[in-house]
Design an enzyme around this catalytic site. Structure first.
Site, PDB file in Angstrom:
ATOM      1  N   HIS A 158      35.781  32.886  56.936  1.00 52.82           N
ATOM      2  CA  HIS A 158      36.730  33.705  56.318  1.00 52.82           C
ATOM      3  C   HIS A 158      37.260  33.346  55.041  1.00 52.82           C
ATOM      4  O   HIS A 158      37.776  34.138  54.179  1.00 52.82           O
ATOM      5  CB  HIS A 158      37.925  33.623  57.305  1.00 52.82           C
ATOM      6  CG  HIS A 158      37.703  34.549  58.481  1.00 52.82           C
ATOM      7  ND1 HIS A 158      38.151  35.606  58.832  1.00 52.82           N
ATOM      8  CD2 HIS A 158      36.740  34.226  59.744  1.00 52.82           C
ATOM      9  CE1 HIS A 158      37.673  36.112  60.197  1.00 52.82           C
ATOM     10  NE2 HIS A 158      36.982  35.066  60.469  1.00 52.82           N
ATOM     11  N   ASP A 366      40.591  33.241  46.987  1.00 51.39           N
ATOM     12  CA  ASP A 366      40.773  33.724  48.237  1.00 51.39           C
ATOM     13  C   ASP A 366      39.553  34.259  48.827  1.00 51.39           C
ATOM     14  O   ASP A 366      38.765  34.829  47.954  1.00 51.39           O
ATOM     15  CB  ASP A 366      41.859  34.778  48.210  1.00 51.39           C
ATOM     16  CG  ASP A 366      42.767  34.509  49.664  1.00 51.39           C
ATOM     17  OD1 ASP A 366      42.286  34.404  50.503  1.00 51.39           O
ATOM     18  OD2 ASP A 366      43.993  35.422  49.488  1.00 51.39           O
TER      19      ASP A 366
HETATM   20  P1  ADP Z   1      45.246  34.538  54.877  1.00 53.77           P
HETATM   21  O1  ADP Z   1      44.200  34.722  55.997  1.00 53.77           O
HETATM   22  O2  ADP Z   1      44.774  33.340  53.806  1.00 53.77           O
HETATM   23  O3  ADP Z   1      46.704  34.317  55.410  1.00 53.77           O
HETATM   24  P2  ADP Z   1      44.893  37.278  54.134  1.00 53.77           P
HETATM   25  O4  ADP Z   1      45.803  38.212  53.193  1.00 53.77           O
HETATM   26  O5  ADP Z   1      43.346  37.543  54.203  1.00 53.77           O
HETATM   27  O6  ADP Z   1      45.415  35.926  53.907  1.00 53.77           O
HETATM   28  O7  ADP Z   1      45.599  37.671  55.635  1.00 53.77           O
HETATM   29  C1  ADP Z   1      47.031  37.410  55.798  1.00 53.77           C
HETATM   30  C2  ADP Z   1      47.468  38.473  57.079  1.00 53.77           C
HETATM   31  O8  ADP Z   1      48.539  38.027  57.544  1.00 53.77           O
HETATM   32  C3  ADP Z   1      47.381  39.914  56.603  1.00 53.77           C
HETATM   33  O9  ADP Z   1      47.187  40.710  57.503  1.00 53.77           O
HETATM   34  C4  ADP Z   1      49.101  39.844  56.537  1.00 53.77           C
HETATM   35  O10 ADP Z   1      49.472  41.010  56.873  1.00 53.77           O
HETATM   36  C5  ADP Z   1      49.578  39.092  57.344  1.00 53.77           C
HETATM   37  N1  ADP Z   1      50.665  38.484  57.022  1.00 53.77           N
HETATM   38  C6  ADP Z   1      51.094  37.584  55.784  1.00 53.77           C
HETATM   39  N2  ADP Z   1      52.275  37.382  55.776  1.00 53.77           N
HETATM   40  C7  ADP Z   1      53.183  37.844  56.829  1.00 53.77           C
HETATM   41  C8  ADP Z   1      54.292  38.023  57.124  1.00 53.77           C
HETATM   42  N3  ADP Z   1      55.306  37.634  56.661  1.00 53.77           N
HETATM   43  N4  ADP Z   1      54.471  38.626  58.419  1.00 53.77           N
HETATM   44  C9  ADP Z   1      53.525  39.172  59.284  1.00 53.77           C
HETATM   45  N5  ADP Z   1      52.370  39.092  58.861  1.00 53.77           N
HETATM   46  C10 ADP Z   1      52.019  38.503  57.649  1.00 53.77           C
HETATM   47  O1  F6P Z   2      42.057  33.177  56.943  1.00 49.91           O
HETATM   48  C1  F6P Z   2      42.104  31.971  56.653  1.00 49.91           C
HETATM   49  C2  F6P Z   2      42.924  31.101  57.756  1.00 49.91           C
HETATM   50  O2  F6P Z   2      42.727  29.660  57.478  1.00 49.91           O
HETATM   51  C3  F6P Z   2      42.521  31.409  58.946  1.00 49.91           C
HETATM   52  O3  F6P Z   2      41.535  30.548  59.560  1.00 49.91           O
HETATM   53  C4  F6P Z   2      43.827  30.943  59.826  1.00 49.91           C
HETATM   54  O4  F6P Z   2      44.177  31.847  60.678  1.00 49.91           O
HETATM   55  C5  F6P Z   2      44.747  31.566  58.862  1.00 49.91           C
HETATM   56  O5  F6P Z   2      44.100  31.319  57.429  1.00 49.91           O
HETATM   57  C6  F6P Z   2      46.223  31.104  58.692  1.00 49.91           C
HETATM   58  O6  F6P Z   2      45.817  29.573  58.941  1.00 49.91           O
HETATM   59  P1  F6P Z   2      46.427  28.589  60.243  1.00 49.91           P
HETATM   60  O7  F6P Z   2      45.615  29.077  61.338  1.00 49.91           O
HETATM   61  O8  F6P Z   2      46.422  27.093  59.775  1.00 49.91           O
HETATM   62  O9  F6P Z   2      47.890  28.968  60.354  1.00 49.91           O
END
Ligand code: ADP
Ligand code: F6P
Length: 478
Positions: A158, A366
């Site tokens: 991912h 990212d």
């Molecule tokens: P990462 O996997 O690195 O966290 P992404 O942008 O790919 O980054 O995914 C983040 C996911 O988590 C998105 O679906 C987003 O809506 C969710 N997310 C991020 N911040 C919040 C929050 N404050 N509350 C709920 N969901 C969140």
């Molecule tokens: O999408 C990348 C990622 O590392 C996922 O593997 C993971 O679910 C998410 O970010 C949040 O991180 P964590 O599982 O360490 O809270």
């Protein structure tokens, strides 16, 4: 009866009676991909327990069995905080300089992968298809093969895959990255990530094929592909329309008193470029005094991995910077930057995206960034907001009508913010429409189907090989 899908990941979005919201792309994407499928989702319960149960705890919801195990304190420190998040995370995000490697952590990482394999092994049936997710579990296929499982096994990364020079800074990297060749299919977010991994493997004797790329290491054939992860576009768009009228979103709208809203939504992580973004906002307010009092920047940032030094440091730095900006530009009736550490429900997030005029999605690196896609999906086609997007997010390969910026150049981000706030309706629509059409076509179902059918094809090929071998055996014998 069709075969079951077994999904394996560190984080599992198991049904939660407390209805807590999981922030993180993997949980959100896999949860959507599992909808309407029959199978098992296996992983860590999120709990630490030095006397864990022998058997996974299994909970059934719709057609999915959520099977989770606890980890011991040593597992949590060495595998999750240690090798996964203090070493692999920075390396794969091009920050090899931040890794804090220790042999104990690598041993712990391998131990937990063996533990996952042992516990999972008991659940696997011969005709199951296994799909492993993310950097926590790279050696899992090797462990499963060693236990005699010949099932099709795919892996999806991912997060980004850094170029070989950076990956090779990991001590004993062959043991972890080389283990990916035990999968039938390894998927990446972008072609750049796939090619970085393919180039990493060439000195190890991999022969690169054409597209689809197949590599061969020690007689094992592994297919490599780019499978950009999508979102539940149509459902998220519907949710955003409906949630504009939720109490919480209405309250935010009222509190703006007609001001424009800029939104940022990220886990509190150094890869997300939050500090650079806030610096750019500072520059914007400094250079454009005419915008002061007319805009509010809402940064929603749930805490993440709070035991790790870099994450503690980034929290302190961001908090200090927010205070500085609000102190410098704020008025008694206007707070320029609202900074919030709590998670929100998807409903509220969808409504806030729709309410916003601009989203600043400016990670330094990212894998994909689902927030960028969610923001686009949540817009009103008749009056869409503008996405300002980092060129270093995987999503920029698809969302190319966004205002693409280099997050390291605060002048450029500040200029893009101004352009976004002042963009005429006709241009906003011209940019938004094709991105929305793209997201509707390449949604989460498309992602899961593409990956799983490519995984099925790998079996088809090796099945063919097996039949040919069988044929030869017969004719030789005869
Ligand atoms: P990462 O996997 O690195 O966290 P992404 O942008 O790919 O980054 O995914 C983040 C996911 O988590 C998105 O679906 C987003 O809506 C969710 N997310 C991020 N911040 C919040 C929050 N404050 N509350 C709920 N969901 C969140
Ligand atoms: O999408 C990348 C990622 O590392 C996922 O593997 C993971 O679910 C998410 O970010 C949040 O991180 P964590 O599982 O360490 O809270």
């Amino acid at each position: 009866m069709s075969s079951r899908l077994i999904v394996v990941s560190n984080r599992v979005a198991a049904p939660d009676p407390g209805n807590r919201h999981t922030a993180g792309g993997l949980a959100v994407a896999v949860k959507a991909a599992m909808r309407n499928r029959t199978g098992v989702w296996f992983g860590w319960s999120g709990k630490i327990n030095d006397d864990p149960a022998e058997e996974p705890l299994v909970q059934r919801c719709n057609k999915v069995d959520y099977a989770v195990i606890d980890l011991s304190e040593a597992d949590f420190q060495e595998y999750y905080n240690g090798l996964a998040n203090r070493v692999l995370w920075p390396i794969l995000h091009y920050r090899g300089d931040l890794q804090e490697y220790s042999r104990a952590d690598q041993t712990g990482y391998m131990r937990v992968n063996r533990l996952f394999a042992e516990k999972l092994s008991e659940l696997i049936r011969d005709d199951d298809v296994i799909w492993v997710h993310d950097y926590h579990l790279m050696p899992l296929a090797r462990e499963l093969r060693a236990r005699g499982h010949g099932n099709p096994i795919g892996f999806f990364l991912h997060i980004p895959c850094a170029p070989p020079d950076i990956v090779q800074t990991l001590p004993h990297h062959e043991d972890i990255f080389g283990a990916l060749t035990y999968y039938d299919l390894v998927g990446f977010q972008t072609e750049r990530d796939r090619d970085n991994f393919a180039h990493y493997l060439t000195p190890m004797g991999a022969t690169l094929g054409r597209n689809p790329m197949t590599i061969s290491v020690d007689g094992r054939q592994t297919r490599l592909g780019a499978f950009p992860v999508g979102i539940e576009t149509a459902a998220f768009a519907r949710l955003s329309r409906f949630s504009m009228h939720s109490r919480c979103v209405e309250d935010v709208r009222e509190s703006l008193q007609g001001r424009k809203l800029v939104i940022g939504v990220d886990r509190l992580d150094y890869s997300k470029g939050i500090l650079h973004r806030i610096n750019a906002f500072d520059r914007f307010l400094d250079e454009h005094p005419e915008w002061r009092s007319k805009v509010v920047f809402l940064q929603i940032t749930p805490r993440s991995r709070s035991d790790i030094k870099e994450y503690i440091a980034i929290e302190d730095e961001v908090t200090a910077m927010v205070g500085k900006i609000n102190g410098r530009y704020g008025e008694a009736d206007w707070t320029p930057l609202r900074y919030i550490n709590r998670p929100y429900s998807r409903t509220v997030l969808a409504g806030l995206y729709r309410l916003a005029d601009v989203a600043l999605v400016t990670p330094l690196r990212d894998g994909m960034n689902l927030v960028a896609k969610e923001f686009v999906a949540a817009q009103d086609r008749a009056d869409p907001g503008v996405l300002v997007l980092s060129e270093f997010a995987g999503a920029s390969a698809e969302l190319d009508r966004a205002l693409i910026v280099n997050p390291h150049e605060s002048e450029a981000v500040a200029a893009a913010l101004r352009q976004a706030l002042e963009m005429p309706l006709e241009e906003r629509q011209r940019r938004h429409d094709p991105m929305m059409d793209h997201l509707l076509e390449y949604d989460i179902d498309h992602w899961a189907e593409e990956f799983l059918s490519a995984l099925g094809e790998t079996r088809h090929r090796s099945g063919l090989l097996e039949s040919l071998r069988g044929l030869f055996a017969v004719s030789l014998g005869g």
